[in-house]
Design an enzyme around this catalytic site. Structure first.
Site, PDB file in Angstrom:
ATOM      1  N   SER A 238     -20.130 -15.804 -29.677  1.00 27.51           N
ATOM      2  CA  SER A 238     -19.973 -14.720 -28.702  1.00 27.51           C
ATOM      3  C   SER A 238     -19.483 -15.218 -27.359  1.00 27.51           C
ATOM      4  O   SER A 238     -19.802 -16.341 -26.930  1.00 27.51           O
ATOM      5  CB  SER A 238     -21.333 -14.050 -28.509  1.00 27.51           C
ATOM      6  OG  SER A 238     -21.273 -13.133 -27.454  1.00 27.51           O
TER       7      SER A 238
ATOM      8  N   TYR B 126     -29.688 -13.576 -25.993  1.00 28.64           N
ATOM      9  CA  TYR B 126     -28.697 -13.381 -27.048  1.00 28.64           C
ATOM     10  C   TYR B 126     -27.632 -14.492 -26.996  1.00 28.64           C
ATOM     11  O   TYR B 126     -27.348 -15.157 -27.997  1.00 28.64           O
ATOM     12  CB  TYR B 126     -28.049 -11.990 -26.894  1.00 28.64           C
ATOM     13  CG  TYR B 126     -26.814 -11.830 -27.735  1.00 28.64           C
ATOM     14  CD1 TYR B 126     -26.908 -11.769 -29.124  1.00 28.64           C
ATOM     15  CD2 TYR B 126     -25.554 -11.778 -27.147  1.00 28.64           C
ATOM     16  CE1 TYR B 126     -25.769 -11.651 -29.900  1.00 28.64           C
ATOM     17  CE2 TYR B 126     -24.422 -11.657 -27.915  1.00 28.64           C
ATOM     18  CZ  TYR B 126     -24.521 -11.599 -29.290  1.00 28.64           C
ATOM     19  OH  TYR B 126     -23.398 -11.500 -30.061  1.00 28.64           O
TER      20      TYR B 126
ATOM     21  N   LYS C 100     -26.694 -17.834 -29.643  1.00 27.45           N
ATOM     22  CA  LYS C 100     -25.362 -18.123 -30.195  1.00 27.45           C
ATOM     23  C   LYS C 100     -24.935 -19.541 -29.824  1.00 27.45           C
ATOM     24  O   LYS C 100     -24.352 -20.267 -30.632  1.00 27.45           O
ATOM     25  CB  LYS C 100     -24.348 -17.093 -29.693  1.00 27.45           C
ATOM     26  CG  LYS C 100     -24.606 -15.685 -30.199  1.00 27.45           C
ATOM     27  CD  LYS C 100     -24.328 -15.576 -31.693  1.00 27.45           C
ATOM     28  CE  LYS C 100     -24.638 -14.222 -32.258  1.00 27.45           C
ATOM     29  NZ  LYS C 100     -24.376 -14.125 -33.698  1.00 27.45           N
TER      30      LYS C 100
END
Ligand code: UDP
Length: 331
Positions: A118, A142, A146
């Site tokens: 991402s 988040y 990643k």
């Protein structure tokens, strides 16, 4: 015969579009999904197996049954806001369960891995558009998850025989232009589908998360990329690995930023409806701007996005949205 690809999370939004793309190119696929956020009816191609990413015994059964040569991994939790409130879920699912998958791959000598990374791994941009060598300093859990997996992949590639491509997505949006599949999260947290729910009268208004950012109109700027263009890049990434290229990371974006307000305006034009929006507080964890350069994917993978225009992205999403039945509660 082309190699069989395991599409983990292939019943979800991006995974189902990649599964469609793989099938069109003649790759046999096996979709592995727990259907927590995915939909069985989105698996229209290949075989389907219900299972948990975190469960080694279930995963082993898949590798025993099929000769899996490559794995594409989409089974991640994807909401920045939720990751701030419940980081435990994000580290367990996005990091620990992924490590489990990588270890099972080692057991079965499966060497090719395509990872959904991402733009959130970059954090606050020092300059835009972001290139792959920009420092990675995520500002939300988040993005941390990643980045952690990217680090694991790099170490596994050095120590074992894994070869991987990490694809750093900017904002995936839109739906299959043929109308077979689209985006269906319950609850929905992403901007474009929420805007379309308002346009469709399923939601009274949209909250704009902050209008006091240091951006041209004060709202956050993102780089939206059509999910079918994204899917195409995965197939090119697989072919790149199969041609014995070294592990790599690629940005997938269009290099063009749109503010939240600009997306709303675009959706008003596409739908012909007024979209009510109210300003609310900033969403914790949101960088003001994320725009990426995909020059590396274009030159090294031969990727050519063909649905890059925001109007096209919103139009395909709207067509899908209108074709759907009333929202389901069965996730
Ligand atoms: N956003 C918003 N209202 C919403 C959902 C999103 O203003 O109801 C904003 C969000 O703050 C971000 C942009 O829209 O700046 C895109 O958010 P999304 O959740 O779609 O993707 P993300 O950028 O988090 O991956």
């Amino acid at each position: 015969m082309k190699p069989t690809v395991l599409v983990v999370g292939g019943a979800g939004y991006i995974g189902s579009h990649v599964n469609q793309g793989l099938a069109r190119r003649g790759y046999p696929t096996v979709v592995y999904d727990n259907l927590l956020n995915g939909h069985r009816e989105a698996v229209k191609w290949g075989d389907f197996a219900l299972g948990e990413l975190a469960d080694p015994s279930q995963l082993r059964l898949i590798f025993q049954h099929y000769r899996i040569e490559a794995v594409m991994h989409f089974a991640g939790l994807t909401s920045v806001g939720e990751s701030m409130a419940a980081p435990d879920k994000y580290y367990a699912n996005n990091v620990a369960a992924t490590l489990n998958l990588l270890n099972i791959m080692r057991e079965f000598d499966c060497r090719y891995f395509i990872f959904s990374s991402s733009a959130a791994t970059y954090g606050l941009p020092l300059s835009v558009p972001l290139a792959e060598d920009h420092r990675q300093a995520p500002v939300n859990p988040y993005g941390q998850t990643k980045l952690m997996v990217e680090r694991i992949l790099s170490d596994f590639a050095a120590a074992y025989q894994l070869r991987y491509v990490a694809l750093r997505y900017f904002n995936a949006a839109g739906a299959d232009p043929g109308g077979e599949i689209g985006e269906d999260h319950q609850p929905e947290t992403h901007l474009i589908p929420i805007i379309l729910e308002v346009a469709a009268g399923r939601r009274a208004a949209l909250s704009i998360f902050g209008d006091d950012y240091d951006t041209p109109d004060g709202t956050c700027v993102r780089d939206y990329i059509h999910v079918s263009d994204l899917a195409e890049a995965h197939i090119l990434a697989l072919e790149y690995l199969l041609q014995n290229q070294a592990s790599a990371a690629f940005n997938l974006g269009n290099g063009q930023g749109y503010s939240v307000r600009e997306v709303i305006e675009c959706a008003e034009k596409v739908t012909g409806r007024a979209i009510r929006a109210v300003i609310s507080a900033r969403r914790p964890g949101d960088p003001p701007i994320l725009v990426g350069s995909a020059a590396r994917a274009i030159s090294e993978l031969g990727w050519q996005p063909s649905l890059a225009d925001l109007t096209t992205i919103v139009t395909t999403a709207w067509r899908w949205h209108q074709g759907r039945k009333a929202p389901r509660n069965d996730s």
